[in-house]
Design an enzyme around this catalytic site. Structure first.
Site, PDB file in Angstrom:
ATOM      1  CB  CYS A 111      -0.914   0.060   1.223  1.00  0.00           C
ATOM      2  SG  CYS A 111      -1.942  -1.373   1.495  1.00  0.00           S
TER       3      CYS A 111
ATOM      4  CG  HIS B 142      -0.365   3.610   3.959  1.00  0.00           C
ATOM      5  ND1 HIS B 142      -1.213   2.547   3.749  1.00  0.00           N
ATOM      6  CD2 HIS B 142       0.200   3.404   5.170  1.00  0.00           C
ATOM      7  CE1 HIS B 142      -1.144   1.732   4.781  1.00  0.00           C
ATOM      8  NE2 HIS B 142      -0.292   2.221   5.660  1.00  0.00           N
TER       9      HIS B 142
HETATM   10 CA   LIG Z   1      -3.263  -1.602  -0.632  1.00  0.00          CA
END
Ligand SMILES: [Ca+2]
Ligand SMILES: [Ca+2]
Length: 476
Positions: free
Chosen positions: A81, A137
């Site tokens: 991510c 993120h």
């Molecule tokens: Ca992800």
């Protein structure tokens, strides 16, 4: 455009006002398109338009693919991510910025100190920026906070007070089940509705709206009606021939000690593969519904004909293929992602099978919006393939996972080279499951040599902040 005389005695704020006027008038003159950037967390190719799972129900994304360009061979720059999103938002690969894991934050990376996020770049060029949900993120914090004119929030969905499906001896964030009762309680639906309302407003400048949905990232909790779409017992499960792992180097999954996912053995031992597959598919159909809320709102808004839409996921996801769950590998399940473009100037048509990287989003949007070039960007505009999906692309999609491990994905091949020089080679014309590693076959050495030209020569070492080093030391 009116001539504006810049005065050397001008204060910084007066200078900024002049710059704003210049950009605002330029924006009026060119009629720049709005941008709607939709990211989805941990969505692999299990969508109708990519065909990764025959039972996946994704009508809204399928309709978007039909009216725009579906890059059917698109891959992330890093299969996790935070590092993937830092790459998309900066347009810079991990081999330059040095982030290969869940940390550090974008603003902590020295290599990105001078690199504006795509939101900042559009804002600096006269756009009004809105953002909500999981886009970066860790969010737009620190020096990145100024990139966003209006926040649409970063709420998380409610979780049940106790474990629903996960065996208690498994560690980590994983759990899944039909919860909560109603869609309206889900943060993704609330975000979609906020974005839908914002799309009905008028703006004096063109807008750049980036929104990020949280599902199908774990925990896989979505309301019951999404689970009801799938019968766990009759779901098709991925093919996992027993001999598959016998021809791959052993080193890679061993370094993946950071993962919080269960092992395949745990999933099988507890008989959880079917219910996890059902929960993942339910979460995909749920997020497709959220995408539909936003796209329907755009369709009925004053911005319908002048808004570029880009939909992407930050990386793929294994559900048992190669005895692996979740991400971080360099195989197709981890690297392949949905990547759709639609809007003014993009003719509906065929899918594009040429390799594309998520790094290409930033330069493509700059080109389509006619903004000045950003010299930091390492991707390549997909403009030619938006005009003609058969237009060949020489550059493969390059994915890096942890320092020194790279995958080179061309139209027909995938080469993986690990830090210790161990290799895998797959021929996607005949082996889309990547079952047969051809790297040791003498007949394929020329292909390996050709693809190896694209291996990053000077990869930046992994950058770790002090807290990150301590955190990882604690996990070992
Ligand atoms: Ca992800
Ligand atoms: Ca194999």
């Amino acid at each position: 455009m009116a001539f504006i005389h810049l005065n050397s005695q001008m204060t910084p704020s007066a200078f900024r006002s002049v710059l704003f006027l210049v950009f605002a008038s330029a924006a009026c003159a060119v009629e720049r398109p709005n941008v709607l950037l939709i990211s989805i967390d941990d969505l692999n190719d299990w969508t109708g338009f990519l065909g990764g799972h025959p039972q996946a129900v994704t009508p809204h994304m399928d309709a978007l693919a039909k009216r725009g360009r579906n890059f059917s061979n698109a891959h992330c720059a890093v299969p996790v991510c935070s590092a993937s999103r830092a790459s998309v938002m900066s347009g810079v690969a991990a081999t330059t910025h040095g982030s290969y894991e869940l940390g550090p934050r974008y603003e902590e990376l020295p290599a990105l100190a001078e690199v504006p996020t795509i939101q900042q770049y559009f804002k600096d060029n006269g756009y009004y920026t809105l953002s909500g949900g999981k886009v970066l993120h860790h969010g737009f914090s620190g020096r990145l906070a100024g990139a966003i004119d209006r926040s649409l929030g970063r709420k998380r969905s409610p979780r049940p007070g106790k474990l629903m499906s996960r065996p208690s001896e498994w560690s980590g964030a994983w759990d899944w089940g039909a919860y909560p009762e109603k869609d309206a309680e889900m943060a993704d639906v609330q975000l979609a509705k906020k974005a839908a309302a914002a799309l009905q407003e008028d703006y004096e400048q063109p807008f750049f709206m980036s929104i990020g949905f949280y599902r199908p990232h774990v925990p896989l909790f979505v309301p019951p009606r999404w689970f009801d779409l799938y019968d766990a017992e009759s779901l098709t499960l991925p093919r996992t021939p027993k001999s598959d792992l016998s021809d791959v180097p052993e080193n890679f999954l061993g370094i993946n000690n950071y993962a919080v996912a269960p092992t395949h053995a745990q999933v099988v031992e507890h008989g959880k593969q079917r219910s996890l597959t059902q929960a993942y598919l339910a979460s995909i159909s749920f997020v497709d519904h959220c995408v539909g809320i936003v796209l329907d709102a755009l369709k009925s808004s004053p911005h319908a004909g002048k808004t570029l839409i880009v939909l992407w996921s930050d990386h793929g996801f294994h559900l048992g293929e190669k005895d692996h769950w979740a991400k971080r590998t360099l195989w197709e399940e981890s690297t392949r992602v949905p990547l759709l473009f639609a809007g003014p100037g993009i003719k509906p048509g065929e899918s594009c099978p040429e390799p594309a990287s998520l790094l290409d989003i930033y330069p493509t949007l700059i080109e389509l919006s006619e903004l000045p070039e950003n010299p930091h960007l390492e991707g390549l505009s997909l403009g030619p393939q938006l005009s003609d999906p058969t237009m060949q692309r020489d550059r493969p999609a390059i994915t890096s996972s942890y320092f020194g491990n790279h995958s080179i994905r061309s139209r027909d091949w995938r080469l993986i080279v690990y830090e210790d020089d161990a290799k895998e080679l797959y021929d996607h014309r005949t082996d889309s499951d990547e079952f047969h590693n051809l790297a040791k076959d003498p007949a394929h050495q020329a292909v390996i040599k050709e693809l190896s030209r694209w291996l990053p020569r000077k990869a930046a070492p992994e950058f770790k902040t002090r807290s990150e080093r301590q955190r990882r030391a604690g996990r070992k």
